[in-house]
Design a protein around this motif. Structure first.
Motif, short mmCIF file in Angstrom:
data_model
loop_
_atom_site.label_atom_id
_atom_site.label_comp_id
_atom_site.label_asym_id
_atom_site.label_seq_id
_atom_site.Cartn_x
_atom_site.Cartn_y
_atom_site.Cartn_z
N HIS A 73 0.63 -1.12 0.06
CA HIS A 73 0.14 0.09 0.02
C HIS A 73 0.82 1.35 -0.06
O HIS A 73 0.41 2.20 -0.31
CB HIS A 73 -1.00 0.11 1.10
CG HIS A 73 -0.40 0.28 2.60
ND1 HIS A 73 -0.29 -0.67 3.41
CD2 HIS A 73 0.17 1.34 3.14
CE1 HIS A 73 0.42 -0.33 4.67
NE2 HIS A 73 0.56 0.98 4.56
N TYR A 76 1.12 2.81 -3.66
CA TYR A 76 -0.19 3.19 -4.25
C TYR A 76 -0.54 4.83 -4.00
O TYR A 76 -0.45 5.03 -2.83
CB TYR A 76 -1.30 2.62 -3.80
CG TYR A 76 -2.71 2.61 -4.49
CD1 TYR A 76 -2.62 2.08 -5.76
CD2 TYR A 76 -3.74 3.31 -3.85
CE1 TYR A 76 -3.83 2.39 -6.59
CE2 TYR A 76 -4.70 3.65 -4.87
CZ TYR A 76 -4.91 3.03 -6.10
OH TYR A 76 -6.25 3.15 -6.91
N GLU A 113 -0.78 -9.62 -7.37
CA GLU A 113 -2.11 -9.31 -8.12
C GLU A 113 -3.35 -9.31 -7.14
O GLU A 113 -4.54 -8.85 -7.88
CB GLU A 113 -2.19 -10.33 -9.39
CG GLU A 113 -2.25 -11.77 -8.99
CD GLU A 113 -2.51 -12.67 -10.10
OE1 GLU A 113 -3.28 -12.48 -10.91
OE2 GLU A 113 -1.55 -13.49 -10.35
N PHE A 114 -3.24 -9.98 -6.07
CA PHE A 114 -4.38 -10.00 -5.28
C PHE A 114 -4.62 -9.04 -4.56
O PHE A 114 -5.82 -8.78 -3.87
CB PHE A 114 -4.46 -11.33 -4.34
CG PHE A 114 -4.37 -12.75 -5.47
CD1 PHE A 114 -5.58 -13.27 -5.76
CD2 PHE A 114 -3.11 -13.26 -5.74
CE1 PHE A 114 -5.63 -14.50 -6.49
CE2 PHE A 114 -3.04 -14.34 -6.54
CZ PHE A 114 -4.38 -14.93 -7.07
N LYS A 116 -5.79 -5.30 -3.22
CA LYS A 116 -6.82 -4.53 -3.64
C LYS A 116 -6.61 -3.21 -2.84
O LYS A 116 -6.97 -3.10 -1.76
CB LYS A 116 -8.33 -5.09 -3.44
CG LYS A 116 -8.56 -6.10 -4.18
CD LYS A 116 -10.02 -6.65 -3.94
CE LYS A 116 -10.27 -8.02 -4.75
NZ LYS A 116 -9.43 -9.22 -4.45
N GLN A 118 -7.66 -0.16 -2.92
CA GLN A 118 -8.90 0.58 -2.72
C GLN A 118 -9.83 0.09 -1.73
O GLN A 118 -10.95 0.44 -1.35
CB GLN A 118 -9.42 1.35 -3.94
CG GLN A 118 -8.42 1.99 -4.62
CD GLN A 118 -8.99 2.54 -5.96
OE1 GLN A 118 -9.63 1.80 -6.86
NE2 GLN A 118 -9.13 4.04 -6.17
N ALA A 119 -9.80 -1.21 -1.55
CA ALA A 119 -10.74 -2.12 -0.72
C ALA A 119 -10.63 -1.54 0.79
O ALA A 119 -9.52 -1.32 1.31
CB ALA A 119 -10.41 -3.49 -0.92
N ASN A 125 -7.11 -8.96 2.93
CA ASN A 125 -6.28 -8.16 2.06
C ASN A 125 -4.82 -7.89 2.85
O ASN A 125 -3.97 -7.63 1.89
CB ASN A 125 -7.06 -6.80 1.88
CG ASN A 125 -6.69 -5.99 0.58
OD1 ASN A 125 -6.30 -6.78 -0.56
ND2 ASN A 125 -6.86 -4.63 0.52
N ASP A 129 -0.56 -7.91 1.22
CA ASP A 129 0.07 -6.49 1.22
C ASP A 129 1.59 -6.36 1.41
O ASP A 129 2.10 -6.00 2.22
CB ASP A 129 -0.51 -5.54 2.38
CG ASP A 129 -0.34 -4.23 2.21
OD1 ASP A 129 0.46 -3.86 1.46
OD2 ASP A 129 -0.85 -3.44 3.12
N SER A 254 -1.53 -15.99 -3.49
CA SER A 254 -1.38 -14.58 -3.40
C SER A 254 0.02 -14.41 -3.30
O SER A 254 0.59 -13.05 -3.19
CB SER A 254 -2.15 -14.07 -2.31
OG SER A 254 -1.90 -14.71 -1.22
#
Length: 347
Positions: A73, A76, A113-114, A116, A118-119, A125, A129, A254
């Motif tokens: 994260h 991003y 690739e797993f 997210k 913005q989730a 999740n 990370d 993942s």
């Protein structure tokens, strides 16, 4: 909290689904209790600041000459809604008070690739990370690096009996120009199967991507990457992505890319082979622990003679060889003594 308690783990799982994404949830008093360490001394030198496009920073840590780990994260750009280019990232190793002498652009990176970005934050999740970055310069030669280790049952037993210790260091947002560390991070439990580790050391914004370290038999290794945080029963809890999930023999979809990329990084790490960090002892941390244990006065200026006598007194009390030498093994012995001190609060 017992490591094998099913009710404790169920509570932890329920709690982690309510994580307040990456917010600073540790009390200010807890954060101020973190000890400033000398970033150029091993075992802290492999840790550094990952600066992201002039919009903040995270922490990362070296695991090879060119390679480091951090949280995905951190890469991003939530304002622009996109992943940053490698050219927008810059790593400063062993950063301390505007000292940018060890720095490198990022050449490339790999993420799951797993994941997210913005989730809503969730254990599932958080378990994806991770990011593996390759630097253009071999900074690891000067900083050293950590080997990866599994937080297996044997190591958990050593932690529970006070013969090994967990610790964390990074660049929290409130003190972003110095590295601070917290020692004796109590193990709380696991989440997302065995993919996550929860521990009870205070962390804050900026600590994302920092390592959860273990000291055991004079060796220091990384067992996790800090990714999320929250509070439970009025204490700070950190959520760490366990490096167990990167083991070649236990590959989840993942983490398959990470397991392949990190297959050669298990086992012992490497101390600095050149530069300022070579043979530099962690004196600031040693002095802080000697003071906390009552072997040094509260004076800021400690002479080498005072330190040597304090170390000898400590070694004598612990029935250790009384040589008065500062070393990585001494740091571990001090950490274990602090962890097992009768005056230490037991949660």
């Amino acid at each position: 909290m017992a490591t094998g308690s099913r009710p404790a783990l169920l509570l932890l799982l329920a709690f982690l689904t309510l994580f307040g994404a990456r917010a600073s949830l540790a009390d200010q008093s807890e954060l101020e209790a973190r000890i400033e360490v000398d970033a150029h001394s091993y075992p802290w030198s492999p840790i550094g600041r990952l600066n992201a496009g002039g919009r903040g920073h995270c922490t990362g840590f070296m695991i090879g000459e060119h390679k480091l780990l951090t949280a995905a994260h951190c890469l991003y750009d939530s304002v622009a809604g996109r992943w940053r280019n490698a050219g927008e990232l810059h790593f400063v190793a062993a950063y301390q008070r505007e000292d940018y002498s060890l720095n490198s652009p990022v050449e490339s990176y790999q993420i799951s690739e797993f994941f997210k970005p913005q989730a809503s934050v969730s254990p599932e999740n958080a378990a994806t990370d991770w990011a593996i970055l390759r630097l253009t310069k071999p900074l690891g030669r000067q900083t050293g690096w950590y080997g990866l280790q599994s937080l297996d049952q044997d190591l958990l037993e050593r932690l529970s009996t006070g013969t090994a210790v967990l610790l964390q260091a990074g660049y929290q947002r409130q003190r972003s120009h110095v590295m601070t560390a917290t020692f004796a991070c109590g193990f709380v439990g696991r989440f997302a199967g065995n993919a996550g580790i929860a521990h009870a050391c205070p962390v804050a914004k900026g600590d994302s991507g920092s390592p959860l370290l273990v000291m055991n038999h004079g060796r220091i290794s990384a067992v996790g990457i800090h990714v999320v945080q929250a509070r439970m029963k009025n204490r700070a809890i950190a959520g760490v992505l366990s490096l167990d999930t990167f083991q070649p023999g236990a590959i989840a979809p993942s983490t398959r890319v990470a397991a392949e990329a990190l297959s050669d990084h298990w086992g012992p790490g490497q101390r600095p082979g050149s530069g300022r960090s070579k043979d530099r002892m962690p004196l600031k941390a040693i002095d802080g622990l000697l003071y906390a244990l009552g072997f040094l006065p509260g004076s800021k200026a400690i002479s080498s003679g005072e330190r040597q006598e304090a170390i000898k007194t400590f070694q004598e009390r612990q029935k250790l060889t009384r040589d008065g030498r500062a070393s990585l093994l001494l740091l571990e012995q001090l950490l274990l003594a602090q962890q097992n001190s009768p005056s230490r609060d037991s949660d």
